[in-house]
Design a protein around this motif. Sequence first.
Motif, PDB file in Angstrom:
ATOM      1  N   ILE A  65      77.582 -10.148  16.721  1.00  0.00           N
ATOM      2  CA  ILE A  65      77.902  -8.729  16.582  1.00  0.00           C
ATOM      3  C   ILE A  65      77.075  -8.011  17.638  1.00  0.00           C
ATOM      4  N   ARG A  66      77.760  -7.718  18.727  1.00  0.00           N
ATOM      5  CA  ARG A  66      77.089  -7.180  19.912  1.00  0.00           C
ATOM      6  C   ARG A  66      78.125  -6.397  20.710  1.00  0.00           C
ATOM      7  N   PRO A  67      77.759  -5.257  21.289  1.00  0.00           N
ATOM      8  CA  PRO A  67      78.728  -4.496  22.090  1.00  0.00           C
ATOM      9  C   PRO A  67      79.398  -5.357  23.150  1.00  0.00           C
ATOM     10  N   GLY A  68      80.716  -5.221  23.255  1.00  0.00           N
ATOM     11  CA  GLY A  68      81.495  -5.978  24.218  1.00  0.00           C
ATOM     12  C   GLY A  68      82.107  -7.244  23.668  1.00  0.00           C
ATOM     13  N   PHE A  69      81.617  -7.712  22.519  1.00  0.00           N
ATOM     14  CA  PHE A  69      82.163  -8.932  21.920  1.00  0.00           C
ATOM     15  C   PHE A  69      83.417  -8.615  21.111  1.00  0.00           C
ATOM     16  N   ASP A  70      84.252  -9.642  20.907  1.00  0.00           N
ATOM     17  CA  ASP A  70      85.453  -9.464  20.096  1.00  0.00           C
ATOM     18  C   ASP A  70      85.082  -8.977  18.699  1.00  0.00           C
ATOM     19  N   ALA A  71      85.872  -8.068  18.175  1.00  0.00           N
ATOM     20  CA  ALA A  71      85.617  -7.534  16.840  1.00  0.00           C
ATOM     21  C   ALA A  71      86.253  -8.438  15.788  1.00  0.00           C
ATOM     22  N   ASP A  72      85.867  -9.710  15.815  1.00  0.00           N
ATOM     23  CA  ASP A  72      86.215 -10.675  14.763  1.00  0.00           C
ATOM     24  C   ASP A  72      85.049 -10.665  13.792  1.00  0.00           C
ATOM     25  N   LEU A  73      85.282 -10.155  12.595  1.00  0.00           N
ATOM     26  CA  LEU A  73      84.189  -9.855  11.674  1.00  0.00           C
ATOM     27  C   LEU A  73      84.556 -10.286  10.262  1.00  0.00           C
ATOM     28  N   VAL A  74      83.530 -10.548   9.472  1.00  0.00           N
ATOM     29  CA  VAL A  74      83.711 -10.877   8.054  1.00  0.00           C
ATOM     30  C   VAL A  74      82.763 -10.001   7.240  1.00  0.00           C
ATOM     31  N   LEU A  75      83.311  -9.357   6.232  1.00  0.00           N
ATOM     32  CA  LEU A  75      82.528  -8.522   5.329  1.00  0.00           C
ATOM     33  C   LEU A  75      82.441  -9.217   3.978  1.00  0.00           C
ATOM     34  N   VAL A  76      81.215  -9.441   3.509  1.00  0.00           N
ATOM     35  CA  VAL A  76      81.018 -10.069   2.197  1.00  0.00           C
ATOM     36  C   VAL A  76      80.105  -9.186   1.357  1.00  0.00           C
ATOM     37  N   ASP A  77      80.177  -9.353   0.059  1.00  0.00           N
ATOM     38  CA  ASP A  77      79.279  -8.638  -0.835  1.00  0.00           C
ATOM     39  C   ASP A  77      77.920  -9.327  -0.862  1.00  0.00           C
ATOM     40  N   GLY A  78      76.856  -8.529  -1.023  1.00  0.00           N
ATOM     41  CA  GLY A  78      75.530  -9.107  -1.153  1.00  0.00           C
ATOM     42  C   GLY A  78      74.990  -9.633   0.161  1.00  0.00           C
ATOM     43  N   ASP A  79      73.949 -10.451   0.049  1.00  0.00           N
ATOM     44  CA  ASP A  79      73.217 -10.978   1.198  1.00  0.00           C
ATOM     45  C   ASP A  79      73.363 -12.495   1.228  1.00  0.00           C
ATOM     46  N   PRO A  80      74.135 -13.049   2.174  1.00  0.00           N
ATOM     47  CA  PRO A  80      74.344 -14.503   2.191  1.00  0.00           C
ATOM     48  C   PRO A  80      73.094 -15.311   2.522  1.00  0.00           C
ATOM     49  N   THR A  81      72.057 -14.680   3.068  1.00  0.00           N
ATOM     50  CA  THR A  81      70.818 -15.440   3.283  1.00  0.00           C
ATOM     51  C   THR A  81      70.067 -15.633   1.968  1.00  0.00           C
ATOM     52  N   ARG A  82      70.423 -14.870   0.950  1.00  0.00           N
ATOM     53  CA  ARG A  82      69.840 -15.053  -0.389  1.00  0.00           C
ATOM     54  C   ARG A  82      70.772 -15.814  -1.317  1.00  0.00           C
ATOM     55  N   ASP A  83      72.063 -15.652  -1.115  1.00  0.00           N
ATOM     56  CA  ASP A  83      73.064 -16.369  -1.910  1.00  0.00           C
ATOM     57  C   ASP A  83      74.186 -16.777  -0.973  1.00  0.00           C
ATOM     58  N   ILE A  84      74.100 -17.988  -0.448  1.00  0.00           N
ATOM     59  CA  ILE A  84      75.046 -18.442   0.564  1.00  0.00           C
ATOM     60  C   ILE A  84      76.464 -18.542   0.015  1.00  0.00           C
ATOM     61  N   THR A  85      76.632 -18.608  -1.299  1.00  0.00           N
ATOM     62  CA  THR A  85      77.967 -18.737  -1.876  1.00  0.00           C
ATOM     63  C   THR A  85      78.802 -17.477  -1.708  1.00  0.00           C
ATOM     64  N   THR A  86      78.171 -16.345  -1.335  1.00  0.00           N
ATOM     65  CA  THR A  86      78.962 -15.128  -1.102  1.00  0.00           C
ATOM     66  C   THR A  86      79.962 -15.324   0.038  1.00  0.00           C
ATOM     67  N   LEU A  87      79.698 -16.254   0.943  1.00  0.00           N
ATOM     68  CA  LEU A  87      80.635 -16.507   2.046  1.00  0.00           C
ATOM     69  C   LEU A  87      81.989 -16.977   1.551  1.00  0.00           C
ATOM     70  N   ALA A  88      82.010 -17.610   0.394  1.00  0.00           N
ATOM     71  CA  ALA A  88      83.263 -18.136  -0.141  1.00  0.00           C
ATOM     72  C   ALA A  88      84.150 -17.041  -0.721  1.00  0.00           C
ATOM     73  N   ARG A  89      83.649 -15.790  -0.745  1.00  0.00           N
ATOM     74  CA  ARG A  89      84.420 -14.684  -1.333  1.00  0.00           C
ATOM     75  C   ARG A  89      84.439 -13.504  -0.364  1.00  0.00           C
ATOM     76  N   PRO A  90      85.052 -13.659   0.804  1.00  0.00           N
ATOM     77  CA  PRO A  90      85.070 -12.549   1.763  1.00  0.00           C
ATOM     78  C   PRO A  90      85.820 -11.341   1.218  1.00  0.00           C
TER      79      PRO A  90
END
Length: 392
Positions: free
Chosen positions: A356-381
Amino acid sequence: MLAVRVARVFDGERMHDGGAVVLVSGGRIAEVRFGTDAVPDGLTASAASDGTLLPGLIDAHVHLSADSGPGALDRLADRPDAEVSGVIEVSLRAQLAAGVTAVRDLGDRRDAVLNWRAAAGAGLPAVVASGAPLTTVGGHCWSLGGEVSGVAEIRAAIRERAAAGADLVKIMASGGVFTPGTDTTRPQFTDDELAAAVREAHDHSLPITAHAHATSAVRQAMRAGVDGIEHCTCVTATGTRVEDDLAAALAEARIAVCATLGSDPAVVVPPAVLAMAERAGLTQAGLQDGVARLYRAGVRLVAGSDAGIGPAKPHGILPATIAEYVDSGIDPAAALAAATSVAAEVCGLGERKGRIRPGFDADLVLVDGDPTRDITTLARPRTVYLAGEPAA
């Protein structure tokens, strides 16, 4: 212009807390504002009060032409081309729904993915592809059409892939579990053959990655100068173990290792398949121990799922791969980087994806919570953006 307001941003390397607003224009990231929730006048923000925005995930090891059914790779040999093209598109839609916005295909049938890509439209994940993998006659995945014998045939096959538009070369340095008659404990090619493959690939400015279960095949591939190793399970006749000196050498050589963890726990694996894997020394505990050893040694790990090869490996399973990396002892931020910034670099997409940096493709994923604390949030985008547009 699109504005996304979130509680935190994982930029591809580290987490930024304290609020952020990401501005998108023309399919690219225009600006990233940390430490604020203020949206420019005239813009309505898509907001998630406790959400995390990440770069779109990148699965660095998939088989798009395989449908995740039983014997998926074996059945490819007899499938009509039109049917294979349909499978590729369905596979990509499943990947996108899981937050995967780019994939690296490491083995199709007779360049099916390369041919499909030439006519593909927009609205699907980006595809980096190798075409059919090189293998010995009767070797692992021989039915995909990549059989070669001797240095001359290997070099010719790589020239053909370069002419067809392949982005890299995949070579089967050892046998594999799902091809009867091949040996996971031994190399398939001679030293001269593998070295010739590396030279030819590099002569055409193509990276080369080696499927390698056997410890001897991993060492051989490293000596030959490959750019990546897939699986790297380090199987021997007496068991599976990543040796300390090998891990250190892989780290020093900066070889990218894709360990292909991650499976659907709801799928009951047939006893015959389990027995076959155990005979090859491939147990879950052994695989996770190997990944932990590679990580502690500083090996460049990339996340890839091997999606498509069977029911336990459906397309879109990459969040489980990342979770298994964390379960193996990898720091969550490092596991996320393996599926974003590191994966982008390894797949040749590092100048426009994975951060996520200016000039990069806006391919993004929004998840609830903090995946560094609960990695399973990635499974529920919550939302997946492809070039700044919510994916359908």
